[in-house]
Design a protein around this motif. Structure first.
Motif, PDB file in Angstrom:
ATOM      1  N   GLY A  35      15.395 108.123  37.586  1.00  0.00           N
ATOM      2  CA  GLY A  35      16.727 108.166  38.171  1.00  0.00           C
ATOM      3  C   GLY A  35      17.818 108.277  37.130  1.00  0.00           C
ATOM      4  N   LYS A  36      17.533 107.754  35.922  1.00  0.00           N
ATOM      5  CA  LYS A  36      18.504 107.773  34.838  1.00  0.00           C
ATOM      6  C   LYS A  36      17.783 108.059  33.527  1.00  0.00           C
ATOM      7  CE  LYS A  36      21.612 104.451  36.928  1.00  0.00           C
ATOM      8  NZ  LYS A  36      21.206 103.371  37.768  1.00  0.00           N
ATOM      9  N   VAL A  37      18.444 108.827  32.663  1.00  0.00           N
ATOM     10  CA  VAL A  37      17.932 109.098  31.330  1.00  0.00           C
ATOM     11  C   VAL A  37      19.061 108.796  30.350  1.00  0.00           C
ATOM     12  CG1 VAL A  37      17.040 110.846  29.739  1.00  0.00           C
ATOM     13  CG2 VAL A  37      16.354 110.891  32.157  1.00  0.00           C
ATOM     14  N   TYR A  38      18.797 107.889  29.411  1.00  0.00           N
ATOM     15  CA  TYR A  38      19.765 107.497  28.393  1.00  0.00           C
ATOM     16  C   TYR A  38      19.386 108.138  27.065  1.00  0.00           C
ATOM     17  CZ  TYR A  38      21.200 103.834  31.656  1.00  0.00           C
ATOM     18  OH  TYR A  38      21.651 103.146  32.747  1.00  0.00           O
ATOM     19  N   VAL A  39      20.356 108.745  26.397  1.00  0.00           N
ATOM     20  CA  VAL A  39      20.103 109.428  25.136  1.00  0.00           C
ATOM     21  C   VAL A  39      21.108 108.959  24.090  1.00  0.00           C
ATOM     22  CG1 VAL A  39      19.838 111.662  23.986  1.00  0.00           C
ATOM     23  CG2 VAL A  39      19.356 111.475  26.439  1.00  0.00           C
ATOM     24  N   MET A  40      20.589 108.642  22.911  1.00  0.00           N
ATOM     25  CA  MET A  40      21.446 108.303  21.775  1.00  0.00           C
ATOM     26  C   MET A  40      20.783 108.835  20.513  1.00  0.00           C
ATOM     27  SD  MET A  40      22.419 104.654  20.238  1.00  0.00           S
ATOM     28  CE  MET A  40      23.961 104.357  19.434  1.00  0.00           C
ATOM     29  N   LEU A  41      21.344 109.871  19.962  1.00  0.00           N
ATOM     30  CA  LEU A  41      20.810 110.494  18.758  1.00  0.00           C
ATOM     31  C   LEU A  41      21.958 110.869  17.827  1.00  0.00           C
ATOM     32  CD1 LEU A  41      18.295 112.864  20.548  1.00  0.00           C
ATOM     33  CD2 LEU A  41      17.660 110.981  19.057  1.00  0.00           C
ATOM     34  N   GLY A  42      21.754 110.653  16.540  1.00  0.00           N
ATOM     35  CA  GLY A  42      22.774 111.115  15.617  1.00  0.00           C
ATOM     36  C   GLY A  42      22.895 110.385  14.301  1.00  0.00           C
ATOM     37  N   VAL A  43      22.440 109.153  14.200  1.00  0.00           N
ATOM     38  CA  VAL A  43      22.621 108.436  12.932  1.00  0.00           C
ATOM     39  C   VAL A  43      21.882 109.152  11.803  1.00  0.00           C
ATOM     40  CG1 VAL A  43      22.212 106.279  11.684  1.00  0.00           C
ATOM     41  CG2 VAL A  43      23.086 106.227  14.021  1.00  0.00           C
TER      42      VAL A  43
END
Length: 159
Positions: A35-43
């Motif tokens: 139902g939900k997809v969380y994305v955190m990329l970049g460091v």
């Protein structure tokens, strides 16, 4: 497991384990519907010194997530600040770079019409950095601060 935006579908980066098997992030994302997809990329990408490449890879990743999870709400997260000591250590990981990338993430969320969550605002101090007591190494959070991050995510999702 740390992973970069261009590695999420790299066959050599099977970092997700499920049912005794290993999968790339994208392979695992295709195993069932969410139902939900969380994305955190970049460091890790702060060391590229190529904002356009980062933006383009992230945009393509969102398109892939959307194709694998057509009914899911997609959430991009801003990057967390690092401590002043880490930011000034001569590393490529600096708070100025994080602020710059957070602008790219906000632009990407708007262009791709996905949700933007801003955990950066929860963790940044008045000095523009992460409190030294909230981190184990200048970048990663202490256990109690990870719990704060989880609370932020669970209270800021779309209804």
């Amino acid at each position: 497991t740390g992973i970069m935006v261009f590695e999420v579908d790299d066959a050599a980066k099977k970092v997700i384990k499920s049912g005794g098997k290993s999968y790339t992030v994208m392979e695992a994302l295709g195993l069932k519907q969410y139902g939900k997809v969380y994305v955190m990329l970049g460091v890790n990408e702060l060391g590229w010194y190529d904002d356009d490449k980062y933006f383009d890879h992230y945009a393509a990743l969102i398109d892939t997530v959307r194709s694998l999870q057509p009914e899911a709400d997609i959430y991009l997260q801003t990057l967390l600040p690092v401590t002043t000591e880490k930011s000034e250590s001569g590393s490529y990981v600096t708070n100025d770079g994080i602020v710059r990338f957070n602008g790219l993430i906000a632009r990407l969320a708007a262009e791709k019409r996905v949700y933007l969550l801003d955990p950066y605002s929860v963790f940044v101090g008045e000095d523009g950095a992460l409190d030294e007591l909230w981190s184990t190494d200048g970048i990663h959070l202490t256990r109690s601060r990870y719990a704060l991050w989880l609370e932020y995510l669970t209270t800021h999702a779309a209804a």
